[in-house]
Design an enzyme around this catalytic site. Structure first.
Site, mmCIF file in Angstrom:
data_model
loop_
_atom_site.group_PDB
_atom_site.id
_atom_site.type_symbol
_atom_site.label_atom_id
_atom_site.label_comp_id
_atom_site.label_asym_id
_atom_site.label_seq_id
_atom_site.Cartn_x
_atom_site.Cartn_y
_atom_site.Cartn_z
ATOM 1 C CB CYS A 99 69.611 -4.986 103.380
ATOM 2 S SG CYS A 99 70.725 -6.320 103.846
ATOM 3 C CB CYS A 100 70.149 -3.630 109.055
ATOM 4 S SG CYS A 100 69.055 -4.718 109.990
ATOM 5 C CG PHE A 101 74.909 -7.899 110.600
ATOM 6 C CD1 PHE A 101 75.826 -8.181 109.596
ATOM 7 C CD2 PHE A 101 74.843 -8.733 111.696
ATOM 8 C CE1 PHE A 101 76.664 -9.297 109.694
ATOM 9 C CE2 PHE A 101 75.678 -9.842 111.804
ATOM 10 C CZ PHE A 101 76.583 -10.120 110.805
ATOM 11 C CG PHE A 128 75.332 -8.400 104.871
ATOM 12 C CD1 PHE A 128 75.639 -8.075 103.557
ATOM 13 C CD2 PHE A 128 76.304 -9.016 105.654
ATOM 14 C CE1 PHE A 128 76.898 -8.361 103.028
ATOM 15 C CE2 PHE A 128 77.552 -9.304 105.136
ATOM 16 C CZ PHE A 128 77.849 -8.976 103.828
#
Length: 372
Positions: A99-101, A128
């Site tokens: 998961c990244c932004f 996210f």
């Protein structure tokens, strides 16, 4: 599974959050600290300073130059060390996600590096940001379920009752704060985003059990440093109230045990006798200081003096009973009048009054039909 692919449930945010599916959050530490999910571990692609440098490069020279700088900064031993950490987590949690932004460049890059190392690991669609938007929407929807509040003066056992009821949400537990000026616990409160995420997950887990109504402690909007989501708070202002009535001496005993004896024991357990004592004393002084203006400075000085005398006696003899010298007037002059006033504003919504056991029985019976 090829690099860049996702599992069938990569966008099933409800399942991911309500089942505590492990997440590798590859955002920078500063992003993670601002808000994250309890099932996530922060194993960042870039440090804060590296992310800042890449961001400046992106603004000045564009994406291609920024990506190239990122590859330069995270290379060689740094890349090997970070990849090793991701690989170890993947092996430990094969059901997890990256998961990244936004589910974009960073998580795709980590996914490719893992693929190059022989591990294919899926990523969260939308990252996210998508999970966070789901949380906000789900909270608003679940806040619309029927609500009944549990009221009563300080020390009557509202929080204990909340923890005894299947359909109840422990708002103070989620906030890691007991709501009053003496409400701090040994667990530090988190960011507002973290609080909202934990609350939404608690609601989702209850929903998965078939719960479609809420029993909530009668709270103000602010619990310590955290604020209840506005949709939930607004709905609470319309909810019926069941009030626990308990004799003053019983409430005093309960508060003395919870805020004095148990807190002292917990501070000593965590920090040892000397540091634990200092932190315990600071905790009580902080609570009194927080309401000094509402007490009036003269009365504050008197009660604070009683607190200091009680601490001296407790330190010398182990006897905590002198704390009633300030706890009794604090209840009679401050907490009880304040709650009597607040409850008076809700008098048209009070549907039941009784002892702790009577209110518990009433709510358990009500729970069988409430929200139908």
């Amino acid at each position: 599974m090829a690099a860049g692919s996702v599992r069938a449930d990569s966008a099933d945010y409800k399942y991911i959050l309500s089942n505590d599916v492990p997440l590798i959050d590859v955002r920078a530490p500063v992003e993670f600290a601002q808000g994250a999910f309890p099932c996530a571990v922060n194993l960042p692609l870039m440090t804060d300073s590296e992310r800042e440098a890449v961001g400046i490069c992106y603004k000045q020279h564009g994406q291609e130059a920024a990506v190239q700088l990122g590859h330069t900064l995270v290379a060689g031993e740094e890349r090997e060390a970070r990849t090793a950490a991701w690989l170890a987590y993947c092996r430990q949690h094969p059901d997890g996600y990256l998961c990244c932004f936004r589910g974009g460049l960073r998580s795709h890059l980590v996914q490719q590096w893992l693929h190059d190392a022989g591990v294919d690991y899926p990523l969260i669609e939308g990252g996210f940001k998508a999970l966070r938007q789901y949380v906000l929407t789900a909270t608003e929807e679940m806040a619309a379920y029927p609500i009944m509040l549990i009221g009563g003066n300080t020390g009557c056992g509202k929080t204990r009752l909340v923890r005894d009821l299947t359909a109840a949400l422990d708002l103070e537990g989620v906030a890691r704060h007991r709501g009053s000026s003496f409400g701090r616990t040994l667990v530090q409160q988190s960011s507002q985003i973290d609080f909202e995420n934990r609350l939404a997950i608690a609601m989702l887990k209850k929903q998965a059990q078939g719960i479609r109504h809420w029993f909530l402690e009668d709270e103000g909007r602010i619990i310590g440093s955290n604020h209840l989501p506005l949709p939930l708070y607004n709905h609470m202002q319309l909810a019926p109230v069941a009030v626990i009535e308990m004799p003053f001496d019983e409430r005093l005993h309960s508060l003395h045990e919870e805020y004095i004896d148990l807190m002292h024991a917990e501070y000593v357990r965590v920090y040892g006798p000397d540091e634990g004592w200092e932190r315990y004393g600071e905790y009580l002084r902080h609570g009194m200081h927080a309401i000094r203006r509402r007490l009036g400075l003269e009365r504050y000085a008197q009660l604070n003096g009683s607190l200091e005398e009680a601490l001296i006696l407790q330190r010398e003899t182990g006897d905590s009973r002198r704390h009633t010298d300030w706890l009794v007037p604090l209840l009679r002059e401050y907490y009880d009048p304040m709650y009597t006033y607040q409850l008076g504003l809700k008098k048209e919504r009070i549907v039941f009054r009784g002892s702790y056991e009577e209110v518990k029985s009433y709510l358990m019976t009500t729970s069988q039909t409430y929200g139908d």
